[in-house]
Design a protein around this motif. Structure first.
Motif, short mmCIF file in Angstrom:
data_model
loop_
_atom_site.label_atom_id
_atom_site.label_comp_id
_atom_site.label_asym_id
_atom_site.label_seq_id
_atom_site.Cartn_x
_atom_site.Cartn_y
_atom_site.Cartn_z
N THR A 161 49.88 105.04 67.52
CA THR A 161 51.08 104.24 67.26
C THR A 161 51.26 103.97 65.76
OG1 THR A 161 50.78 103.22 69.41
CG2 THR A 161 52.29 102.10 67.93
N LYS A 169 53.12 108.18 66.41
CA LYS A 169 52.93 109.25 67.41
C LYS A 169 52.75 108.64 68.80
CE LYS A 169 52.03 112.73 64.43
NZ LYS A 169 52.79 113.94 64.29
N PRO A 170 52.96 109.45 69.85
CA PRO A 170 52.73 108.94 71.21
C PRO A 170 51.24 108.66 71.46
CG PRO A 170 53.34 111.28 71.25
CD PRO A 170 53.48 110.82 69.83
N ARG A 171 50.95 107.73 72.36
CA ARG A 171 49.57 107.32 72.63
C ARG A 171 48.66 108.50 72.98
NH1 ARG A 171 48.32 102.14 73.57
NH2 ARG A 171 46.79 102.77 75.11
N GLU A 191 50.96 108.23 80.90
CA GLU A 191 49.70 108.15 80.14
C GLU A 191 48.51 108.53 81.04
OE1 GLU A 191 49.02 104.64 77.75
OE2 GLU A 191 46.95 105.22 77.33
#
Ligand code: IPE
Ligand code: IPE
Ligand code: MG
Length: 243
Positions: free
Chosen positions: A26, A30-32, A74
Motif C-alpha cells: 500500500t 500497489k495492491p496488497r 485477497e
C-alpha cells in the motif's frame, strides 16, 4: 570452574510471524497481493541463512485461521500464491536438504494445494539440514481444539486412559508433535501480538517484535536478532543465580 563465561547457546527453533506485506504494498501504491508476492520471495534467503546462524528449526506463519475474513480476492490470490510457491520452490528446497512440514487444518484447503503440500512433505521427509515448518490455515486455538477432540475420541475408544492425560499427551496430539518448542518468536511490522500463533508451544519462548515490514526482512536482520538472543537469560520459572 573457568572464569570466562560460556557463550549462551543460540536459538535452535525460531518461529516467524511474517507480517506487514499489505502495508508494504500500500505504501508503494500497489495492491496488497503485490506485497504478498514480495514477502514470499524473502523466505528463501531466510531459510538459507539458518545453517549459518545455527537455527535447526524454522517455522513461518503464512496464513491464519482468521485470514479467511479478508476479501475473497485477497484469499484467492494468497491460495494461488501458495500453490505457485510450492511448485516453484520444491526442487530447490529439496536440493538444499530442507525438510518441509505443514501445520494447520488442511480440511478447508483446496485439494490441489493439499496434494502439493503432501508431495513436498514426502519429497523432503529424509532431509536434515533445516526443518522448515509452514503454518497454513493455522490457528493455535484451532490446533488445541482439534487435538483435544482426538484425545477425547481415543479416550472414548480405549486407546488411551483419560486419567493419564497430561501436558505431554496433548503435546503428542498437536500438529507440531515432532517439533521442539520455539526458543524465539519474531514478529515483523511493529505489531506486538501473537495473533493465535503457536499458543501452547510458545509458553516460554522469547519474543522479538521489530518494525521492519516482512518484504524488507533480510538475512542480516535475522542474524542480528539471533546474535542478540544469545544474551538473554531464560529462567523457565526457576531462579538461576542469586542476585
Ligand atoms: C502478512 O501480511 C501476511 C498474511 C497475513 C497472509 P499482512 O497481509 O497481514 O500485511 P499487513 O499487516 O496488512 O500490512
Ligand atoms: C498474522 O498476521 C498471520 C500471519 C502473519 C499469517 P495478521 O496480519 O493476520 O494478524 P492481525 O490481524 O494483525 O492480528
Ligand atoms: Mg497483518
Amino acid at each position: 570452574m573457568a572464569s570466562e563465561e560460556t557463550p549462551k547457546a543460540g536459538p535452535s527453533h525460531v518461529a516467524i510471524i511474517m507480517d506487514g506485506n499489505g502495508r508494504w504494498a500500500t505504501s508503494r501504491g500497489k495492491p496488497r497481493l503485490f506485497g504478498h508476492h514480495a514477502g514470499a520471495k524473502r523466505v528463501r534467503e531466510i531459510v538459507e541463512a539458518c545453517p549459518e546462524v545455527g537455527v535447526k528449526y524454522l517455522t513461518i506463519f503464512a496464513f491464519s485461521t482468521e485470514n479467511w475474513k479478508r476479501t475473497q480476492s485477497e484469499v484467492a490470490g494468497l491460495m494461488s500464491l501458495f500453490r505457485r510457491y510450492i511448485t516453484a520452490e520444491a526442487k530447490a528446497l529439496n536440493k538444499k536438504g530442507v525438510c518441509v512440514r505443514f501445520i494447520g487444518d488442511r480440511v478447508r484447503l483446496d485439494p490441489k494445494l493439499v496434494k502439493l503440500m503432501d508431495d513436498l512433505e514426502e519429497l523432503t521427509a529424509d532431509n536434515t539440514s533445516v526443518n522448515l515448518t509452514i503454518a497454513l490455515n493455522y490457528g493455535g486455538r484451532d490446533e488445541v481444539a482439534r487435538a483435544i477432540k482426538r484425545v477425547a475420541q481415543d479416550a472414548a475408544s480405549g486407546v488411551i486412559d483419560a486419567d493419564s492425560v497430561d501436558e505431554s499427551t496433548l503435546t503428542r496430539y498437536l500438529d507440531t508433535r515432532v517439533l521442539p518448542d520455539p526458543d524465539l518468536v519474531i514478529r515483523t511490522s511493529g505489531e506486538a501480538r501473537i495473533s493465535n500463533f503457536l499458543l501452547w508451544q510458545s509458553a516460554y519462548s522469547e519474543y522479538e517484535f521489530i518494525d521492519t515490514l516482512w518484504p524488507d526482512f533480510t538475512a542480516e536482520i535475522f542474524a542480528d536478532i539471533i546474535e542478540n538472543y544469545g544474551g538473554r537469560e531464560r529462567r523457565f520459572g526457576a531462579v538461576l543465580s542469586e542476585t
